[in-house]
Design a protein around this motif. Structure first.
Motif: not given
Length: 225
Positions: A53-77
């Protein structure tokens, strides 16, 4: 119907859990493992089309990189697991009904697939993720109910409230989100579903809850990329 996915998911737990009360013990561990592997492939088949579905490949890339940084800092798991351990300590001595309810709630309600499926239902009216989750939860409910009893069936109530609430909130926000934003959210969500399927197969041990923040980032990144 926005809540259809949540209704089907809750109904699957009720019906399959009821079957498990009477017939769940007939499933051997070998059969349970084989069914889980087959369902993992089903989950993977749901993820693959969404990635396209992605039409802007950079969006998922940056989303995953930044998202995992946020998630790991918060350690949601870790936070979710700690909450589950606290619930078990508080309720573990109060009988089998409570044990089944708590276990079912933690397994069925709190998870990345529950959030992603509900968002998809609310944003685009697509219930495919929750339908797939219904199959997974149905098999799990059958197995859990055979050992923990009727409390597992009761977990369908918080499941419906949680998924229904997220879906309704997403539906309220969807008119304010452009089509490209929704497409990128779906693409990121599909990557997370792929991670879930790989975990189910034992290929990886990705802490998917720490990736959930990535699903929100396309709202911001689509403005700049």
């Amino acid at each position: 119907m926005i809540l259809l996915g949540a209704i089907v998911n809750s109904a699957a737990i009720l019906v399959c859990g009821a079957v498990g009360l009477f017939a769940g013990k007939l499933l051997s561990p070998r059969i349970q493992k084989a069914v889980t592997s087959a369902l993992a492939l089903l989950v993977m088949s749901v993820a693959i089309p969404g990635i396209d579905d992605s039409q802007k490949p950079l969006v998922p890339i940056f989303s995953m990189v930044l998202g995992v940084l946020i998630g790991e800092l918060l350690d949601l798991d870790k936070a979710v697991n700690r909450f589950g351990d606290w619930l078990q300590r508080k309720t573990g001595s109060r009988g089998r009904i409570t044990e089944g309810f708590v276990t079912g709630t933690m397994v069925f309600v709190i998870g990345a697939m529950s959030i992603m499926g509900s968002l998809s239902s609310g944003l685009s009216g697509d219930h495919t993720i929750l339908y797939s989750k219904s199959v997974l939860d149905g098999v799990s409910a059958l197995i859990f109910a055979s050992t923990m009893g009727v409390g597992v069936l009761l977990s369908s109530v918080p499941l419906f409230l949680w998924q229904g609430g997220i879906a309704l909130l997403a539906a309220l926000l969807s008119p304010y989100l452009a089509a490209d934003v929704v497409a990128e959210i779906n693409a990121v969500g599909s990557l997370l579903i792929m991670a879930i399927s790989l975990n189910m197969l034992g290929v990886t041990k990705i802490r998917v809850l720490n990736l959930v923040p990535a699903m929100l980032l396309p709202i911001l990144l689509c403005r700049f990329l």
